[in-house]
Motif scaffolding. Structure first.
Motif, PDB file in Angstrom:
ATOM      1  N   UNK A  26       0.840  -1.205   0.000  1.00  0.00           N
ATOM      2  CA  UNK A  26       0.000   0.000   0.000  1.00  0.00           C
ATOM      3  C   UNK A  26       0.874   1.254   0.000  1.00  0.00           C
ATOM      4  N   UNK A  27       0.501   2.204  -0.848  1.00  0.00           N
ATOM      5  CA  UNK A  27       1.080   3.540  -0.817  1.00  0.00           C
ATOM      6  C   UNK A  27      -0.030   4.544  -0.546  1.00  0.00           C
ATOM      7  N   UNK A  28       0.144   5.349   0.485  1.00  0.00           N
ATOM      8  CA  UNK A  28      -0.801   6.419   0.798  1.00  0.00           C
ATOM      9  C   UNK A  28      -0.263   7.709   0.181  1.00  0.00           C
ATOM     10  N   UNK A  29      -1.104   8.357  -0.614  1.00  0.00           N
ATOM     11  CA  UNK A  29      -0.702   9.566  -1.321  1.00  0.00           C
ATOM     12  C   UNK A  29      -1.484  10.743  -0.739  1.00  0.00           C
ATOM     13  N   UNK A  30      -0.771  11.803  -0.368  1.00  0.00           N
ATOM     14  CA  UNK A  30      -1.377  12.964   0.287  1.00  0.00           C
ATOM     15  C   UNK A  30      -0.920  14.244  -0.405  1.00  0.00           C
ATOM     16  N   UNK A  31      -1.869  15.148  -0.679  1.00  0.00           N
ATOM     17  CA  UNK A  31      -1.541  16.394  -1.371  1.00  0.00           C
ATOM     18  C   UNK A  31      -0.801  17.379  -0.477  1.00  0.00           C
ATOM     19  N   UNK A  32      -1.047  17.330   0.820  1.00  0.00           N
ATOM     20  CA  UNK A  32      -0.433  18.274   1.744  1.00  0.00           C
ATOM     21  C   UNK A  32       0.957  17.785   2.174  1.00  0.00           C
ATOM     22  N   UNK A  33       1.753  18.659   2.807  1.00  0.00           N
ATOM     23  CA  UNK A  33       3.103  18.256   3.218  1.00  0.00           C
ATOM     24  C   UNK A  33       3.145  17.216   4.326  1.00  0.00           C
ATOM     25  N   UNK A  34       2.028  17.036   5.046  1.00  0.00           N
ATOM     26  CA  UNK A  34       1.996  16.039   6.116  1.00  0.00           C
ATOM     27  C   UNK A  34       0.620  15.388   6.126  1.00  0.00           C
ATOM     28  N   UNK A  35       0.533  14.234   6.794  1.00  0.00           N
ATOM     29  CA  UNK A  35      -0.704  13.451   6.758  1.00  0.00           C
ATOM     30  C   UNK A  35      -1.644  13.862   7.886  1.00  0.00           C
ATOM     31  N   UNK A  36      -2.922  13.567   7.688  1.00  0.00           N
ATOM     32  CA  UNK A  36      -3.919  13.698   8.748  1.00  0.00           C
ATOM     33  C   UNK A  36      -4.149  15.094   9.269  1.00  0.00           C
ATOM     34  N   UNK A  37      -4.084  16.102   8.417  1.00  0.00           N
ATOM     35  CA  UNK A  37      -4.174  17.479   8.920  1.00  0.00           C
ATOM     36  C   UNK A  37      -5.547  17.812   9.512  1.00  0.00           C
ATOM     37  N   UNK A  38      -6.620  17.374   8.846  1.00  0.00           N
ATOM     38  CA  UNK A  38      -7.944  17.662   9.390  1.00  0.00           C
ATOM     39  C   UNK A  38      -8.196  16.846  10.655  1.00  0.00           C
ATOM     40  N   UNK A  39      -7.656  15.647  10.705  1.00  0.00           N
ATOM     41  CA  UNK A  39      -7.750  14.816  11.906  1.00  0.00           C
ATOM     42  C   UNK A  39      -7.082  15.520  13.083  1.00  0.00           C
TER      43      UNK A  39
END
Length: 395
Positions: A26-39
């Motif tokens: 699995x590869x998780x792809x995120x547009x922002x510089x870090x993951x889970x920002x809204x979380x």
């Protein structure tokens, strides 16, 4: 077997959890510089993970989406959310209202523990990669190094709704989906405050809470708290009725919900002597200064007849109430409609592509319902993708 998860909120991470546990790369792809920002933003107010209440009552909070979400919530509902969080060594506790929080009262420890576990399960992450759409069988991205393409045997989209764009949920994907014939319901603000233009008299009360009141808009009612702000009214009590405002109903406030109309009228009919009407209401009804100012803000001149004034106190109309802009809402309604997906949340128009979280056309109030459905739908989509790849058996 290779899978992509596009979006790193709770739905995306839960999908990655299920796929990686099934042995899929699995590869998780995120547009922002870090993951889970809204979380992480949700954690600033305590990270209300779920609600500890009877399952039937819990499920009813999803309104017309209850039937759709019910199988997902039955598999991963409030009890499973608590067990999952505890397994990340983030012990939870249940508040007096039944709301469930991690003892740390923030999201960052849970997010760190979760990402570490995913990494141990072989999940890799790409940040600053913004999905641009499909390019044949490949998925196209805008990356710091320029345009790139990735191929996968399955993909889970968890791109969020259309609120809090600075945290990543900007709804840009909806236009791409529509171009590929995927049916969507239009976005709308959900769990949003009320935009209000105040007179100068209200400035002294910005930041003051409205407590022990009832908000009503159409069929929606809430005894939650509100806050007077420079922009209007905010807080959980308002969020619970914001759907009514969005649907065109007026907003009303009962300033004394525990008092019957006749009791308020009787109190107002007491002799007031030389006291002003404001001081009289403060004395016999215990109305606070900010409540009296709201009465004058929206209903001046106040009626002199005690019966009419009592009715106003029980049903104060918020003049020209408008729902706050969608980008300021906690969540959104609208998204991919149920008929565009199968029972495992795979797009009928794009076999091998699944959707989860706030991309789906459902809404729920705050209080743990939003996060629980994101976890549950992410799990359903992740398991559906794993089954599609043959990594786990069919149910």
């Amino acid at each position: 077997m290779r899978a992509l998860v596009i979006g790193s909120g709770p739905a995306g991470l839960m999908a990655a959890e299920e796929l990686s546990r099934a042995g899929v790369a699995v590869t998780v792809v995120e547009a922002k510089p870090s993951v889970g920002r809204k979380f992480l933003m949700a954690g600033k107010s305590g990270l209300n993970l779920t609600k500890d209440e009877p399952f039937g009552s819990f499920a009813r909070h999803y309104a017309e989406a209850e039937t759709w979400l019910l199988p997902m919530l039955a598999d991963f509902g409030p009890a499973q959310v608590q067990a999952f969080t505890n397994a990340l060594e983030q012990e939870v506790f249940i508040g007096s209202s039944g709301r469930v929080f991690p003892k740390a009262m923030k999201a960052s420890p849970m997010l760190r523990a979760w990402i570490a576990r995913l990494a141990e399960q072989g999940v890799s992450f790409k940040t600053k990669w913004r999905w641009l759409g499909w390019d044949g069988d490949a998925l196209a991205f805008d990356t710091p190094e320029g345009k790139a393409q990735l191929n996968a045997d399955a993909v889970v989209f968890a791109l969020g709704g259309a609120s809090w764009s600075r945290l990543g949920s900007d709804g840009h994907w909806a236009e791409i989906f529509a171009q590929h014939g995927i049916s969507l319901a239009p976005f709308g603000a959900s769990n949003a405050g009320v935009a209000q233009e105040w007179s100068a008299h209200m400035e002294a009360y910005f930041g003051v809470p409205l407590k022990a009141v009832m908000f009503r808009s159409g069929p929606y009612r809430s005894r939650g708290e509100g806050i007077i702000s420079a922009k209007g009214l905010e807080g959980g009590g308002l969020y619970s009725v914001s759907r009514g405002i969005r649907e065109g109903h007026g907003l009303y406030i009962d300033l004394r919900p525990d008092w019957a109309l006749e009791r308020i009228q009787s109190a107002l009919e007491k002799p007031r002597g030389k006291a002003s009407m404001s001081n009289h209401m403060r004395r016999v009804l215990n109305l606070q200064k900010h409540e009296l100012t709201l009465l004058n803000e929206w209903a001046r001149p106040l009626p002199g007849d005690p019966k009419c004034l009592a009715a106003l106190i029980k049903n104060l109309p918020v003049r020209e109430a408008k729902i706050a802009p969608m980008d300021e809402a906690i969540s959104t309604s609208g998204g991919v409609i149920q008929t565009a997906l199968d029972a495992e949340l795979m797009l009928r128009a794009k076999p091998g592509s699944f959707c989860a979280g706030e991309m789906l056309d459902w809404e729920a109030p705050t209080g743990g319902y939003l996060l629980t459905a994101c976890f549950a739908s992410g799990r359903t989509a992740g398991r559906g993708a794993a089954r599609y790849l043959g990594a786990i058996p069919a149910p």
